[in-house]
Design an enzyme around this catalytic site. Structure first.
Site, PDB file in Angstrom:
ATOM      1  N   ASP A 214       0.837  -1.200   0.000  1.00  0.00           N
ATOM      2  CA  ASP A 214       0.000   0.000   0.000  1.00  0.00           C
ATOM      3  C   ASP A 214       0.880   1.262   0.000  1.00  0.00           C
ATOM      4  O   ASP A 214       1.000   1.951   1.010  1.00  0.00           O
ATOM      5  CB  ASP A 214      -0.923  -0.038   1.225  1.00  0.00           C
ATOM      6  CG  ASP A 214      -2.048   0.978   1.135  1.00  0.00           C
ATOM      7  OD1 ASP A 214      -2.215   1.593   0.067  1.00  0.00           O
ATOM      8  OD2 ASP A 214      -2.748   1.160   2.157  1.00  0.00           O
TER       9      ASP A 214
ATOM     10  N   GLN B 159      -9.813   6.607   9.993  1.00  0.00           N
ATOM     11  CA  GLN B 159     -10.205   6.998   8.632  1.00  0.00           C
ATOM     12  C   GLN B 159      -9.814   8.455   8.361  1.00  0.00           C
ATOM     13  O   GLN B 159     -10.094   9.333   9.180  1.00  0.00           O
ATOM     14  CB  GLN B 159     -11.717   6.824   8.437  1.00  0.00           C
ATOM     15  CG  GLN B 159     -12.106   5.504   7.777  1.00  0.00           C
ATOM     16  CD  GLN B 159     -11.545   4.298   8.507  1.00  0.00           C
ATOM     17  OE1 GLN B 159     -11.613   4.230   9.713  1.00  0.00           O
ATOM     18  NE2 GLN B 159     -10.961   3.354   7.787  1.00  0.00           N
ATOM     19  N   GLY B 160      -9.202   8.674   7.223  1.00  0.00           N
ATOM     20  CA  GLY B 160      -8.771  10.025   6.869  1.00  0.00           C
ATOM     21  C   GLY B 160      -7.288  10.241   7.134  1.00  0.00           C
ATOM     22  O   GLY B 160      -6.678  11.181   6.629  1.00  0.00           O
ATOM     23  N   ASP B 161      -6.710   9.360   7.965  1.00  0.00           N
ATOM     24  CA  ASP B 161      -5.271   9.467   8.237  1.00  0.00           C
ATOM     25  C   ASP B 161      -4.454   8.689   7.211  1.00  0.00           C
ATOM     26  O   ASP B 161      -3.233   8.857   7.117  1.00  0.00           O
ATOM     27  CB  ASP B 161      -4.950   8.908   9.628  1.00  0.00           C
ATOM     28  CG  ASP B 161      -5.503   9.781  10.736  1.00  0.00           C
ATOM     29  OD1 ASP B 161      -5.481  11.013  10.578  1.00  0.00           O
ATOM     30  OD2 ASP B 161      -5.972   9.231  11.754  1.00  0.00           O
ATOM     31  N   SER B 162      -5.124   7.826   6.475  1.00  0.00           N
ATOM     32  CA  SER B 162      -4.444   6.994   5.486  1.00  0.00           C
ATOM     33  C   SER B 162      -3.521   7.805   4.596  1.00  0.00           C
ATOM     34  O   SER B 162      -3.832   8.945   4.251  1.00  0.00           O
ATOM     35  CB  SER B 162      -5.463   6.339   4.563  1.00  0.00           C
ATOM     36  OG  SER B 162      -5.981   5.214   5.180  1.00  0.00           O
TER      37      SER B 162
HETATM   38  N1  ARG Z   1      -7.721   3.011   5.654  1.00  0.00           N
HETATM   39  C1  ARG Z   1      -7.956   4.141   6.493  1.00  0.00           C
HETATM   40  C2  ARG Z   1      -8.085   5.393   5.661  1.00  0.00           C
HETATM   41  O1  ARG Z   1      -8.371   5.271   4.500  1.00  0.00           O
HETATM   42  C3  ARG Z   1      -6.944   4.305   7.584  1.00  0.00           C
HETATM   43  C4  ARG Z   1      -6.982   3.166   8.477  1.00  0.00           C
HETATM   44  C5  ARG Z   1      -6.050   3.237   9.594  1.00  0.00           C
HETATM   45  N2  ARG Z   1      -6.709   2.551  10.620  1.00  0.00           N
HETATM   46  C6  ARG Z   1      -6.222   2.232  11.780  1.00  0.00           C
HETATM   47  N3  ARG Z   1      -6.982   1.669  12.640  1.00  0.00           N
HETATM   48  N4  ARG Z   1      -4.963   2.496  12.071  1.00  0.00           N
HETATM   49  O2  ARG Z   1      -8.048   6.507   6.138  1.00  0.00           O
END
Ligand code: ARG
Length: 308
Positions: A155, A246-249
């Protein structure tokens, strides 16, 4: 001053002007670019350090300022960028040189490139009057060819901006990893993502510290062992509570290298079961596995200022 030395001064002045023009030379050995053009980009900026700026990678802004709890200091991490789709922040990214950002593959795969804006030099995502804010469009981008939407293996993606940014106090690159393994160390995740699993996204850049655990240990948590590949890295507490969301990705997992005194990006926020759940640490792309990918896209153009 003698005539030959005057000529030399003129020549080197002309060369350094050439060097800062954003005209990437195709097909040039990257190491030559490092020693030639990039040398003066990196060094030229470094000279300003005594005044105010620093150009070297991984130098945070840490002048005293009162901020409680979780938000970062304003512009603490000047390499933090955000990706916006039709005006909405949806992912993070990290600046590694004047042209390039590193993000997650899932932030760019199947996304319409022309609709994305990259915002740099920002702390409060809603405050469009921020002086240091710079907005760029995507010039091109590459998701890793072996990225899997099913497993989230590989990723990682690289974004080239439509035009370079000029480094400043609030826009500067992060360092790339210098070690292979960071088990036992504390990482810092930063992002504008949700503040709890069903919560609101943050207006300002926030950060949390999370311990990095070995893959062997991560496989003993609630994930299925083969969900965690060697290209991933886990970080988080047994009891959960602290995590990316979500949003931190696409944003960075950072590590302050005490030997160098610089901050490195060692992971990319990738996935997790929910957010901050007990037994489900956050899963990050392990950056040290992607030297080839990074080199093949980033060393070709632009300058990468080394930590040393
Ligand atoms: N996939 C998520 C995003 O699109 C970020 C996920 C990170 N999650 C976590 N539990 N660390 O923002």
């Amino acid at each position: 001053m003698s005539a030959p030395s005057r000529l030399l001064v003129l020549l080197s002045a002309a060369l350094s002007i050439l060097a800062i023009l954003p005209s990437p030379v195709q097909g040039v050995d990257p190491r030559l670019r490092m020693r030639g053009a990039c040398d003066s980009v990196c060094r030229g900026f470094r000279q300003l350090k005594t005044v105010f700026f620093a150009t070297e990678c991984g130098e945070p802004n840490r002048e005293p300022r009162v901020v409680g709890g979780q938000p970062t200091r304003q512009w603490e991490y000047p390499w933090l960028a955000s990706l916006h789709y039709r005006g909405k922040l949806y992912c993070g990214a990290s600046l590694v040189n004047e042209y390039y950002l590193i993000t997650a593959a899932h932030c760019i795969k199947r996304v319409t490139m022309s609709r994305v804006e990259i915002v740099l030099g920002s702390y409060n995502k809603s405050d469009t009057s921020e002086e240091s804010r710079a907005v760029r469009k995507v010039g091109s981008w590459w998701a890793h060819k072996s990225f899997s939407r099913r497993s989230y293996n590989n990723d990682i993606g690289v974004i080239k901006m439509d035009r370079p940014v000029i480094f400043s106090r609030n826009i500067r690159p992060v360092c790339l990893p210098s070690e292979d393994d960071y088990v036992g160390a504390n990482g810092t995740v930063a992002g504008w993502g949700r503040q709890s699993e069903d919560g609101q996204a943050s207006q300002v850049l926030r950060q949390v510290n999370v311990p990095i655990i070995s893959n062997a240990e991560c496989k003993t948590k609630n994930y299925k062992p083969d969900e965690i590949t060697e290209n991933m890295m886990c970080a988080g507490y047994d009891q959960g509570k602290i995590d990316a969301c979500q949003g931190d990705s696409g944003g960075p997992l950072l590590y302050r290298n005490p030997k160098k005194g610089k901050i490195e990006i060692i992971g990319i926020v990738s996935w997790g079961q929910g957010c901050a759940r007990a037994g489900y640490p956050g899963v990050y792309t392990r950056l040290s596995k992607y030297w080839n990918f990074i080199n093949s896209h980033i060393y070709k153009e632009g300058c990468f200022c080394p930590a040393e």
